[in-house]
Design a protein around this motif. Structure first.
Motif, PDB file in Angstrom:
ATOM      1  N   ARG A  92       0.876  -1.003   0.122  1.00 24.81           N
ATOM      2  CA  ARG A  92       0.015  -0.104  -0.110  1.00 24.81           C
ATOM      3  C   ARG A  92       0.325   0.917  -0.359  1.00 24.81           C
ATOM      4  N   ILE A  93       1.949   1.060   0.591  1.00 25.90           N
ATOM      5  CA  ILE A  93       2.600   2.500   0.339  1.00 25.90           C
ATOM      6  C   ILE A  93       3.675   2.366  -0.293  1.00 25.90           C
ATOM      7  N   SER A  96       1.390   3.963  -3.721  1.00 26.33           N
ATOM      8  CA  SER A  96       1.289   5.098  -3.741  1.00 26.33           C
ATOM      9  C   SER A  96       1.242   6.141  -5.500  1.00 26.33           C
ATOM     10  N   ARG A  97       0.193   6.539  -5.085  1.00 31.98           N
ATOM     11  CA  ARG A  97       0.744   7.456  -6.702  1.00 31.98           C
ATOM     12  C   ARG A  97       1.140   8.649  -6.056  1.00 31.98           C
ATOM     13  N   ARG A  98       1.041   8.721  -5.200  1.00 28.52           N
ATOM     14  CA  ARG A  98       1.745  10.418  -4.157  1.00 28.52           C
ATOM     15  C   ARG A  98       2.951   9.528  -2.808  1.00 28.52           C
ATOM     16  N   LEU A  99       3.220   9.028  -3.175  1.00 28.05           N
ATOM     17  CA  LEU A  99       4.499   8.874  -2.718  1.00 28.05           C
ATOM     18  C   LEU A  99       4.937   9.596  -1.629  1.00 28.05           C
ATOM     19  N   THR A 102       2.767   9.435   2.285  1.00 30.10           N
ATOM     20  CA  THR A 102       2.776   8.181   3.001  1.00 30.10           C
ATOM     21  C   THR A 102       4.007   8.513   3.647  1.00 30.10           C
ATOM     22  N   GLN A 105       2.331   6.045   7.214  1.00 25.04           N
ATOM     23  CA  GLN A 105       2.128   4.892   6.792  1.00 25.04           C
ATOM     24  C   GLN A 105       3.794   4.418   7.343  1.00 25.04           C
ATOM     25  N   GLN A 131       5.951   0.396 -11.853  1.00 21.54           N
ATOM     26  CA  GLN A 131       5.544   1.939 -11.037  1.00 21.54           C
ATOM     27  C   GLN A 131       7.301   2.544 -10.652  1.00 21.54           C
TER      28      GLN A 131
END
Length: 277
Positions: A92-93, A96-99, A102, A105, A131
């Motif tokens: 899930r980390i 992510s589309r916006r690192l 995060t 998380q 990715q």
């Protein structure tokens, strides 16, 4: 039965003691019934057994979901002194589309897994195929990774699977942050062995089902030599490098895991490498 849980001999010289060898995970049905785990060994004691035959295990299950801190503490207590875990960061980390967003998380994952205490060797941050963070995005993400947790220094390793991401600028970024670039011993993923941190991390993915130890003896001999070079501060010149072989440096830790491939052979491969060390 308890004789089965005697800790296997560990390397007794300083260089090889810095080398940690194992498998990805420890729960795998084909390893049971005498293949790796003794017949009639109950599943709840498999980690206890595996951690006495290997010197490290990469926890893959954390990629699919983090565990409760109490579970990490239980794993810590089931393993002998000197044994190390590494762990894959949650999907899930990594997906992510916006690192850069995060951070919470990351803190949650690291805060829980810090319960492994002195059994925590490194954290693996793996970006899968498709990715492909830009360099500035990757830099912002790496800035989120804490240097310490639970009063202990953390080690971070990065695995990338998009060939376009491997550039001299990437090496410069990782070295500035002491993040190890994972060497993927694979014919499916980019495999570069440039050293970018004070430890090395290899994930070997080409074990063969028709070989009892997964790899030919000469290949295991070569990996024993390379692991000793890494641990002694050297840089094996027979592995592919993006930016050239590094000059001799200080001693470092080295992690070598047998992952994927003919997975049923990976414990034997790890034990064979340990024996060579």
């Amino acid at each position: 039965m308890d004789d089965l849980f005697a800790t296997a001999a560990r390397p007794d010289d300083a260089t090889t003691a810095r080398i940690h060898v194992g498998t990805g995970g420890w729960v795998y049905a084909p390893w049971r019934g005498g293949a790796f785990y003794p017949e009639k060994l109950v599943q709840r004691r498999e980690l206890e057994y595996a951690s006495r035959q290997l010197t490290a295990i990469e926890i893959n299950g954390t990629y699919y979901g983090a565990q409760k801190p109490a579970t990490y503490a239980k794993w810590r207590d089931e393993t002998p002194p000197g044994f190390l875990f590494t762990a894959k960061a949650p999907q899930r980390i990594m997906a992510s589309r916006r690192l850069a967003g995060t951070g919470a998380q990351v803190e949650d994952f690291v805060g829980g897994i810090a319960e492994l205490g002195d059994r925590l060797g490194a954290l693996l941050w793996q970006f899968d195929r498709g990715q492909s963070p830009a360099l500035d995005e990757l830099a912002a993400f790496l800035d989120l990774l804490p240097e310490r947790a639970g009063g202990r220094r953390l080690r971070h390793a990065l695995e990338l699977r998009d060939a376009a991401l491997f550039t001299p600028a990437l090496l410069e970024l990782l070295r500035a942050r002491n993040v190890a670039l994972v060497f993927a011993g694979s014919d499916e993923h980019p495999s570069w062995a440039d050293l970018t941190a004070d430890f090395g991390y290899a994930r070997l993915m080409q074990s063969r089902a028709d070989l009892a130890e997964g790899y030919p003896g000469r290949e295991l001999d070569e990996w024993a030599r390379r692991a000793r070079q890494w641990a002694g501060g050297g840089d094996p010149d027979d592995l592919p490098h993006l930016g050239g072989v590094q000059a001799p440096a200080a001693a470092r830790e080295a992690f070598v895991f047998f992952i994927a491939g003919a997975k049923e052979r990976n414990p034997a491969a790890a034990q064979a490498l340990i024996a060579r060390l």
